[in-house]
Design an enzyme around this catalytic site. Structure first.
Site, PDB file in Angstrom:
ATOM      1  N   ASP A  98     -11.083  -3.514  -6.501  1.00 14.09           N
ATOM      2  CA  ASP A  98     -11.545  -3.589  -5.051  1.00 14.09           C
ATOM      3  C   ASP A  98     -12.301  -2.519  -4.537  1.00 14.09           C
ATOM      4  O   ASP A  98     -13.206  -2.494  -3.497  1.00 14.09           O
ATOM      5  CB  ASP A  98     -10.308  -3.972  -4.140  1.00 14.09           C
ATOM      6  CG  ASP A  98      -9.434  -3.125  -4.090  1.00 14.09           C
ATOM      7  OD1 ASP A  98      -9.608  -1.614  -3.835  1.00 14.09           O
ATOM      8  OD2 ASP A  98      -8.126  -3.214  -4.556  1.00 14.09           O
ATOM      9  N   TYR A 140      -2.167   2.348   1.262  1.00 10.43           N
ATOM     10  CA  TYR A 140      -1.864   2.363  -0.290  1.00 10.43           C
ATOM     11  C   TYR A 140      -3.008   3.176  -0.967  1.00 10.43           C
ATOM     12  O   TYR A 140      -2.877   4.133  -2.057  1.00 10.43           O
ATOM     13  CB  TYR A 140      -2.054   0.932  -0.805  1.00 10.43           C
ATOM     14  CG  TYR A 140      -2.252   0.709  -2.305  1.00 10.43           C
ATOM     15  CD1 TYR A 140      -0.680   0.607  -2.986  1.00 10.43           C
ATOM     16  CD2 TYR A 140      -3.156   0.873  -2.860  1.00 10.43           C
ATOM     17  CE1 TYR A 140      -0.558   0.508  -4.494  1.00 10.43           C
ATOM     18  CE2 TYR A 140      -3.072   0.669  -4.512  1.00 10.43           C
ATOM     19  CZ  TYR A 140      -1.798   0.400  -5.123  1.00 10.43           C
ATOM     20  OH  TYR A 140      -1.782   0.282  -6.368  1.00 10.43           O
ATOM     21  N   GLN A 141      -4.315   2.997  -0.772  1.00  9.81           N
ATOM     22  CA  GLN A 141      -5.502   3.513  -1.367  1.00  9.81           C
ATOM     23  C   GLN A 141      -5.620   5.289  -1.181  1.00  9.81           C
ATOM     24  O   GLN A 141      -5.714   5.719  -2.150  1.00  9.81           O
ATOM     25  CB  GLN A 141      -6.551   3.151  -0.792  1.00  9.81           C
ATOM     26  CG  GLN A 141      -6.778   1.599  -0.466  1.00  9.81           C
ATOM     27  CD  GLN A 141      -6.952   0.564  -1.598  1.00  9.81           C
ATOM     28  OE1 GLN A 141      -6.622   1.225  -2.837  1.00  9.81           O
ATOM     29  NE2 GLN A 141      -7.468  -0.582  -1.556  1.00  9.81           N
ATOM     30  N   ASP A 153      -4.396   1.567 -10.934  1.00  5.40           N
ATOM     31  CA  ASP A 153      -4.167   0.729  -9.953  1.00  5.40           C
ATOM     32  C   ASP A 153      -4.246  -0.565 -10.267  1.00  5.40           C
ATOM     33  O   ASP A 153      -5.171  -1.232 -10.436  1.00  5.40           O
ATOM     34  CB  ASP A 153      -5.426   1.013  -8.698  1.00  5.40           C
ATOM     35  CG  ASP A 153      -5.177   0.029  -7.695  1.00  5.40           C
ATOM     36  OD1 ASP A 153      -4.281  -0.334  -7.229  1.00  5.40           O
ATOM     37  OD2 ASP A 153      -6.621  -0.239  -6.968  1.00  5.40           O
ATOM     38  N   GLY A 208      -8.636  -1.401 -19.787  1.00  9.21           N
ATOM     39  CA  GLY A 208      -8.250  -0.025 -19.759  1.00  9.21           C
ATOM     40  C   GLY A 208      -7.542   0.957 -20.881  1.00  9.21           C
ATOM     41  O   GLY A 208      -7.470   1.778 -21.480  1.00  9.21           O
ATOM     42  N   SER A 262      -2.399  -4.569 -10.934  1.00 12.95           N
ATOM     43  CA  SER A 262      -1.724  -5.758 -10.137  1.00 12.95           C
ATOM     44  C   SER A 262      -0.431  -5.706 -10.753  1.00 12.95           C
ATOM     45  O   SER A 262       0.042  -4.784 -11.548  1.00 12.95           O
ATOM     46  CB  SER A 262      -2.345  -7.103 -10.409  1.00 12.95           C
ATOM     47  OG  SER A 262      -2.800  -7.233 -11.826  1.00 12.95           O
ATOM     48  N   ASP A 263       0.498  -6.677 -10.328  1.00 10.47           N
ATOM     49  CA  ASP A 263       1.827  -6.637 -10.902  1.00 10.47           C
ATOM     50  C   ASP A 263       2.031  -6.746 -12.267  1.00 10.47           C
ATOM     51  O   ASP A 263       1.160  -7.289 -12.844  1.00 10.47           O
ATOM     52  CB  ASP A 263       2.654  -7.429  -9.994  1.00 10.47           C
ATOM     53  CG  ASP A 263       2.788  -6.951  -8.396  1.00 10.47           C
ATOM     54  OD1 ASP A 263       3.487  -5.928  -8.247  1.00 10.47           O
ATOM     55  OD2 ASP A 263       1.987  -7.542  -7.469  1.00 10.47           O
TER      56      ASP A 263
END
Length: 293
Positions: free
Chosen positions: A92, A67-68, A161, A144, A163-164
């Site tokens: 993270d 993913y990253q 990036d 953001g 979360s849902d």
């Protein structure tokens, strides 16, 4: 229902009804309610340490690299000269770690709303958290959405990036957010945002792509395999202000030697191209969504 069962964590969420991934847990390393969300770090039997936010797996040590690398290098390698990069979210540190590897990138600004995520990632997930302390990175704790309102024409690439689309990240999937990102980009800038899985949330993917295409002349959706995400796959919506951009053909191609030196485990120019080769049912739905615009 408590997601912690005897010895196991199960990801149960209405975003993917009737589907759950379970990980055998050795130990709960951390759990608390931050100002924004429930933050938990687990030591798992098969996937190393795992970061869980609001009951949803964000990353595990075993498979986080796919993913990253992809959320970073799909946009970076689609840009001719990505010198300045903004990361929204990514607490993270994994995305910052990957973006910093790109030799053309000189400056990375990161905005993460939840300081607790930064704290636990540095402590419990140091292989990712190391990205937060890279000399190219300037870290900001804040919203953001609000940060973008204060910046105009500053960045070559913006990577979201998130979360849902629940809780603090919900606003990052709206058309107004893509408009804000456009304002913060340079004339040929590129955006890349986490956009969910087409296997379970195709309507959400289509709407997000529509939002992107309503703002950017070029928009596309690419995928990556992440075994611990719902359906084992997640995708990214990409947009560019330059009409000549073709996301399916990377502008920057690294040799195998260069990829080895950067410790790249997933991304290559072949994988870049393959990310945009989608099953027919996804392609048809997304094309219909784009044609409605």
């Amino acid at each position: 229902m408590d997601a912690i069962k005897p010895g196991w964590f199960s990801e149960i969420n209405d975003l993917w009804p009737g589907v759950s991934l379970s990980l055998e847990v050795i130990k709960i390393l951390h759990r608390e309610r931050s100002q924004y969300q429930d933050v938990m770090v687990l030591d798992t039997k098969s996937h190393g340490k795992a970061l869980i936010l609001d009951g949803i797996i964000q990353c595990t040590e075993r498979d986080e690299f796919s993913y990253q690398e992809m959320i970073a290098f799909l946009p970076l390698c689609s840009h001719s000269n990505p010198r300045t990069v903004l990361i929204v979210g990514g607490g993270d540190g994994g995305v910052a770690r990957e973006v910093a590897k790109h030799p053309q990138v000189e400056r990375i600004v990161q905005v993460e709303i939840d300081p607790k995520v930064l704290e636990v990632s540095k402590k419990y997930l140091p292989t990712m958290g190391v990205g937060l302390e890279h000399p190219k990175v300037t870290l900001n704790v804040g919203d953001g959405f609000e940060f973008l309102k204060q910046h105009r024409g500053e960045f070559d690439v913006i990577i979201t990036d998130s979360s849902d689309p629940i809780g603090p990240a919900e606003c990052l999937f709206q058309e107004s957010y893509f408009s804000l990102m456009k304002s913060a980009l340079k004339h040929d800038g590129i955006v890349c945002s986490q956009a969910g899985t087409a296997w379970l949330n195709l309507d959400h993917v289509a709407r997000t792509l529509q939002h992107c295409k309503s703002i950017f002349p070029v928009a596309s959706y690419g995928v990556v395999s992440v075994p611990t995400y719902p359906t084992g796959q997640i995708g990214f919506v990409l947009g560019c202000l330059s009409p000549e951009t073709n996301f399916k053909e990377p502008r920057k191609i690294f040799s195998d030697k260069e990829l080895d030196e950067m410790n790249m485990k997933y991304y290559s120019d072949e994988v870049h191209r393959a990310a945009f080769v989608l099953p027919r049912f996804i392609t048809k739905t997304l094309n219909e969504a784009l044609n409605k615009h």
